[in-house]
Enzyme design. Structure first.
Site, mmCIF file in Angstrom:
data_model
loop_
_atom_site.group_PDB
_atom_site.id
_atom_site.type_symbol
_atom_site.label_atom_id
_atom_site.label_comp_id
_atom_site.label_asym_id
_atom_site.label_seq_id
_atom_site.Cartn_x
_atom_site.Cartn_y
_atom_site.Cartn_z
ATOM 1 N N THR A 57 2.593 -0.634 -19.338
ATOM 2 C CA THR A 57 2.471 -2.130 -18.305
ATOM 3 C C THR A 57 0.899 -2.602 -19.220
ATOM 4 N N ILE A 89 8.818 6.016 -15.351
ATOM 5 C CA ILE A 89 9.185 7.157 -14.578
ATOM 6 C C ILE A 89 10.415 7.014 -13.684
ATOM 7 N N ALA A 101 1.079 4.778 -12.289
ATOM 8 C CA ALA A 101 1.075 3.869 -10.995
ATOM 9 C C ALA A 101 0.685 2.605 -11.336
ATOM 10 N N THR A 138 -5.227 9.162 -4.442
ATOM 11 C CA THR A 138 -6.385 8.668 -4.136
ATOM 12 C C THR A 138 -6.740 8.524 -2.999
ATOM 13 N N ASP A 139 -8.416 8.459 -2.727
ATOM 14 C CA ASP A 139 -8.798 8.631 -1.484
ATOM 15 C C ASP A 139 -8.558 7.285 -0.513
ATOM 16 N N GLU A 140 -8.078 6.339 -0.952
ATOM 17 C CA GLU A 140 -7.925 4.841 -0.455
ATOM 18 C C GLU A 140 -6.899 5.278 0.796
ATOM 19 N N TYR A 158 -1.773 -1.614 -2.294
ATOM 20 C CA TYR A 158 -1.932 -0.538 -3.399
ATOM 21 C C TYR A 158 -1.724 0.876 -2.470
ATOM 22 N N ALA A 162 -1.160 1.664 0.515
ATOM 23 C CA ALA A 162 -0.080 1.983 1.289
ATOM 24 C C ALA A 162 1.135 2.533 0.265
ATOM 25 N N LYS A 179 0.485 4.224 -2.395
ATOM 26 C CA LYS A 179 0.022 5.832 -2.806
ATOM 27 C C LYS A 179 0.255 6.482 -1.491
ATOM 28 N N ASN A 189 -21.784 -1.422 -4.102
ATOM 29 C CA ASN A 189 -21.348 -2.200 -5.253
ATOM 30 C C ASN A 189 -22.439 -2.892 -6.046
ATOM 31 N N ARG A 203 -12.749 -9.567 -0.587
ATOM 32 C CA ARG A 203 -11.444 -9.083 -0.829
ATOM 33 C C ARG A 203 -10.888 -9.171 0.370
ATOM 34 N N PRO A 204 -9.538 -9.575 0.530
ATOM 35 C CA PRO A 204 -8.974 -9.380 1.944
ATOM 36 C C PRO A 204 -8.700 -8.019 2.338
ATOM 37 N N HIS A 248 -10.746 -5.563 2.789
ATOM 38 C CA HIS A 248 -11.730 -4.797 1.853
ATOM 39 C C HIS A 248 -12.387 -3.776 2.618
HETATM 40 P P1 NAD Z 1 -4.279 2.911 -14.949
HETATM 41 O O1 NAD Z 1 -3.514 1.373 -14.359
HETATM 42 O O2 NAD Z 1 -5.538 2.817 -15.766
HETATM 43 O O3 NAD Z 1 -3.008 3.434 -15.706
HETATM 44 C C1 NAD Z 1 -1.567 3.571 -15.186
HETATM 45 C C2 NAD Z 1 -0.742 3.900 -16.587
HETATM 46 O O4 NAD Z 1 0.551 4.254 -15.839
HETATM 47 C C3 NAD Z 1 -0.406 2.989 -17.314
HETATM 48 O O5 NAD Z 1 -0.688 3.501 -18.544
HETATM 49 C C4 NAD Z 1 0.731 2.032 -16.951
HETATM 50 O O6 NAD Z 1 1.364 1.679 -18.287
HETATM 51 C C5 NAD Z 1 1.559 3.596 -16.775
HETATM 52 N N1 NAD Z 1 2.508 3.026 -15.764
HETATM 53 C C6 NAD Z 1 2.682 2.079 -14.697
HETATM 54 N N2 NAD Z 1 3.748 2.000 -14.468
HETATM 55 C C7 NAD Z 1 4.529 2.911 -14.895
HETATM 56 C C8 NAD Z 1 5.924 3.212 -14.849
HETATM 57 N N3 NAD Z 1 6.837 2.738 -14.063
HETATM 58 N N4 NAD Z 1 6.495 4.380 -15.578
HETATM 59 C C9 NAD Z 1 5.606 5.124 -16.511
HETATM 60 N N5 NAD Z 1 4.308 4.539 -16.598
HETATM 61 C C10 NAD Z 1 3.698 3.626 -15.996
HETATM 62 O O7 NAD Z 1 -4.695 3.820 -13.736
HETATM 63 P P2 NAD Z 1 -5.715 4.844 -13.605
HETATM 64 O O8 NAD Z 1 -6.980 4.062 -13.094
HETATM 65 O O9 NAD Z 1 -5.713 5.607 -14.845
HETATM 66 O O10 NAD Z 1 -5.120 5.768 -12.573
HETATM 67 C C11 NAD Z 1 -4.159 6.822 -12.825
HETATM 68 C C12 NAD Z 1 -3.732 7.394 -11.363
HETATM 69 O O11 NAD Z 1 -4.929 7.986 -10.747
HETATM 70 C C13 NAD Z 1 -2.906 6.543 -10.686
HETATM 71 O O12 NAD Z 1 -1.829 7.014 -9.796
HETATM 72 C C14 NAD Z 1 -4.174 6.084 -9.575
HETATM 73 O O13 NAD Z 1 -3.458 5.779 -8.243
HETATM 74 C C15 NAD Z 1 -4.976 7.526 -9.450
HETATM 75 N N6 NAD Z 1 -6.201 7.232 -8.951
HETATM 76 C C16 NAD Z 1 -7.149 6.377 -9.881
HETATM 77 C C17 NAD Z 1 -8.472 6.322 -9.448
HETATM 78 C C18 NAD Z 1 -9.288 5.457 -10.208
HETATM 79 O O14 NAD Z 1 -10.593 5.155 -9.764
HETATM 80 N N7 NAD Z 1 -8.786 4.732 -11.261
HETATM 81 C C19 NAD Z 1 -8.959 7.132 -8.576
HETATM 82 C C20 NAD Z 1 -8.152 8.216 -7.843
HETATM 83 C C21 NAD Z 1 -6.887 8.226 -8.138
HETATM 84 O O1 DAU Z 2 -10.953 4.925 -4.347
HETATM 85 C C1 DAU Z 2 -10.036 5.275 -5.597
HETATM 86 C C2 DAU Z 2 -9.603 3.860 -6.178
HETATM 87 O O2 DAU Z 2 -10.605 3.443 -6.708
HETATM 88 C C3 DAU Z 2 -8.503 4.122 -7.062
HETATM 89 O O3 DAU Z 2 -7.392 4.479 -6.153
HETATM 90 C C4 DAU Z 2 -8.090 2.689 -7.498
HETATM 91 O O4 DAU Z 2 -6.924 2.878 -8.588
HETATM 92 C C5 DAU Z 2 -9.071 2.197 -8.369
HETATM 93 O O5 DAU Z 2 -8.756 0.755 -8.612
HETATM 94 C C6 DAU Z 2 -10.295 1.977 -7.337
HETATM 95 O O6 DAU Z 2 -9.932 1.154 -5.997
HETATM 96 P P1 DAU Z 2 -11.292 0.091 -5.830
HETATM 97 O O7 DAU Z 2 -10.642 -0.984 -5.240
HETATM 98 O O8 DAU Z 2 -12.441 0.779 -4.878
HETATM 99 O O9 DAU Z 2 -11.942 -0.327 -7.183
HETATM 100 P P2 DAU Z 2 -12.417 -1.648 -7.854
HETATM 101 O O10 DAU Z 2 -13.002 -1.536 -9.427
HETATM 102 O O11 DAU Z 2 -11.261 -2.661 -8.017
HETATM 103 O O12 DAU Z 2 -13.655 -2.040 -6.767
HETATM 104 C C7 DAU Z 2 -14.578 -1.433 -6.581
HETATM 105 C C8 DAU Z 2 -15.597 -2.089 -5.695
HETATM 106 O O13 DAU Z 2 -15.820 -3.177 -6.279
HETATM 107 C C9 DAU Z 2 -14.790 -2.635 -4.528
HETATM 108 O O14 DAU Z 2 -15.339 -2.381 -3.160
HETATM 109 C C10 DAU Z 2 -14.485 -4.200 -4.944
HETATM 110 C C11 DAU Z 2 -15.596 -4.335 -5.536
HETATM 111 N N1 DAU Z 2 -15.357 -5.657 -6.633
HETATM 112 C C12 DAU Z 2 -14.466 -5.218 -7.601
HETATM 113 C C13 DAU Z 2 -14.308 -6.281 -8.541
HETATM 114 C C14 DAU Z 2 -12.971 -5.982 -9.376
HETATM 115 C C15 DAU Z 2 -16.461 -6.633 -6.765
HETATM 116 O O15 DAU Z 2 -17.246 -6.568 -5.947
HETATM 117 N N2 DAU Z 2 -16.109 -7.613 -7.700
HETATM 118 C C16 DAU Z 2 -15.099 -7.458 -8.558
HETATM 119 O O16 DAU Z 2 -14.921 -8.325 -9.528
#
Ligand code: NAD
Ligand code: DAU
Length: 353
Positions: free
Chosen positions: A35, A59, A82, A133-135, A159, A161, A163, A258, A291-292, A294
């Site tokens: 993606t 997947i 995801a 995720t912790d969300e 998102y 919901a 997960k 933040n 963010r709505p 948030h």
């Molecule tokens: P990301 O968006 O960077 O990567 C997701 C990957 O999944 C991408 O490479 C995308 O191409 C692939 N993908 C999406 N839909 C797919 C499908 N239908 N089939 C196969 N591949 C598909 O996400 P990330 O930040 O690397 O997160 C990875 C996992 O960890 C997710 O499940 C996310 O919920 C979880 N997670 C993320 C965080 C965070 O802070 N980023 C924290 C806790 C958990």
């Molecule tokens: O807690 C784990 C989660 O963390 C993962 O499950 C998600 O995949 C990952 O995207 C992340 O979610 P958040 O919503 O916490 O991450 P994000 O980086 O989008 O935002 C972090 C915080 O910063 C959040 O409180 C929103 C704020 N923010 C984010 C953006 C993109 C801003 O203030 N400005 C911004 O432009």
């Protein structure tokens, strides 16, 4: 022995594959739909030696998954795939349902059919590790105790919901069919290869390209930041030693608002890449509408992984954020390649021109 890593071309998945190949001798097959968030460049340099195979696919494609599991004699599946960005889930939740719910379900079905047909010893050794995720736990008040594995699920964004739904499906496949599953629920990751839609790489990229630094609401929302390499190490431990059917919370004991995070990024950039004219980067912070829905605060109680596996994060926020900013400064070509047309359309929609 081979593992299957879904979503392995994304941020955490790619870091995991790199960490896995460096730490173990075991081959990894990556299945990724590529993606907008998936990028084969995240796996660049891993091609030699036949320890890594990339497969472009979904997947939700049960036939493809079934073929891969059988052909590669997979002994564990790690599901990172995801849709992962909260803001995009607010603008368009359907892709999140398709991958996070239906995709996870179809993956589980394909894995179950394969696992059912394995010899008894291989069935016992097999693992399906679901990365979550912790969300899913919702939002904490200022004085609330960090999330534990027993906390109630209260997801607030589309998102979260989806997960949460995927976590429930994983649990149900264990309870109902006996599939040997493990689930990890981690806090906010940061580090190399993170797509610049998430807070930290977005701020670095916008700072370096002379744009405003958009902070939602009052900037007081708190996240528990964990360096991605520490998350990968914890997942390796859970895979090796986790008890089947259990969930494991992973977090950095790194709570920051933040605004604190954005100021930390700005301060590092001030010293590593000073602005022409010498003004500080934090001058560009702009408070924008919230963010709505948030979530105000996340914090994770990771004492279970600490107690059971001796896991502890190696990076503090100060060391991890420095490494991260340096990585983005050293990899401007990577950033250029991922911030093309579709990325610009997204940022224009979300933040205006
Ligand atoms: P990301 O968006 O960077 O990567 C997701 C990957 O999944 C991408 O490479 C995308 O191409 C692939 N993908 C999406 N839909 C797919 C499908 N239908 N089939 C196969 N591949 C598909 O996400 P990330 O930040 O690397 O997160 C990875 C996992 O960890 C997710 O499940 C996310 O919920 C979880 N997670 C993320 C965080 C965070 O802070 N980023 C924290 C806790 C958990
Ligand atoms: O807690 C784990 C989660 O963390 C993962 O499950 C998600 O995949 C990952 O995207 C992340 O979610 P958040 O919503 O916490 O991450 P994000 O980086 O989008 O935002 C972090 C915080 O910063 C959040 O409180 C929103 C704020 N923010 C984010 C953006 C993109 C801003 O203030 N400005 C911004 O432009």
């Amino acid at each position: 022995m081979t593992i299957l890593v879904t979503g392995g071309a994304g941020f955490i998945g790619a870091n995991f594959v790199r960490d896995w190949l460096a730490e173990t001798g075991e081959p990894a097959v990556v299945l990724d739909a590529l993606t907008y968030a998936g990028n084969p460049e995240n796996l660049a340099g891993l091609d030699g030696g036949g320890r890594h195979l990339f497969v472009h696919g979904d997947i939700g494609d049960m036939r493809l998954v079934a073929d891969l599991l059988r052909a590669r004699a997979i002994r564990a599946v790690l599901n990172f795939a995801a849709e992962s960005h909260v803001d995009r889930s607010i603008h368009g939740p359907e892709d999140f349902l398709r991958t996070n719910v239906v995709g996870t379900f179809r993956l589980l079905e394909a894995v179950r059919a394969y696992w059912d047909g394995l010899p008894a010893a291989d069935r016992a050794a097999f693992r399906f590790l679901h990365v979550s995720t912790d969300e899913v736990y919702g939002s904490l008040g200022a004085g609330g105790a960090p999330f534990t594995e027993g906390d109630r699920y209260e997801p607030n964004s589309p998102y979260a919901a989806t997960k949460a739904s995927s976590d429930h499906l994983v649990r149900a496949f264990h309870q109902t069919y006996g599939l040997p599953v493990l689930t990890t629920n981690c806090s906010n990751n940061y580090g190399p290869y993170q797509f610049p839609e998430k807070l930290i790489p977005l701020m670095i990229h916008r700072a370096l390209t002379g744009r405003t630094l958009p902070v939602y609401g009052d900037g007081g929302n708190v996240r528990d930041w964990l360096y991605v390499g520490d998350h990968c190490a914890a997942i390796r431990m859970v895979l090796a030693e986790g008890r089947v059917g259990e969930t494991y919370n992973i977090g950095g004991r790194g709570e920051k608002t933040n605004l604190e995070v954005v100021h930390a990024v700005c301060a590092i950039l001030d010293s590593e890449r000073p602005r022409p004219g010498g003004r500080p980067y934090h001058d560009r912070i702009a408070f924008v509408p919230d963010r709505p829905g948030h979530d105000r605060r996340y914090a994770v109680d990771a004492s279970r992984v600490a107690r059971e596996f001796g896991w502890a994060p190696r990076e503090t926020f100060d060391t991890g954020i420095r490494r991260t900013v340096r990585w983005y400064l050293d990899n401007e070509a990577w950033v250029r390649n991922v911030t093309t047309g579709a990325y610009r359309d997204w940022t224009a929609r979300q933040y205006g021109q």
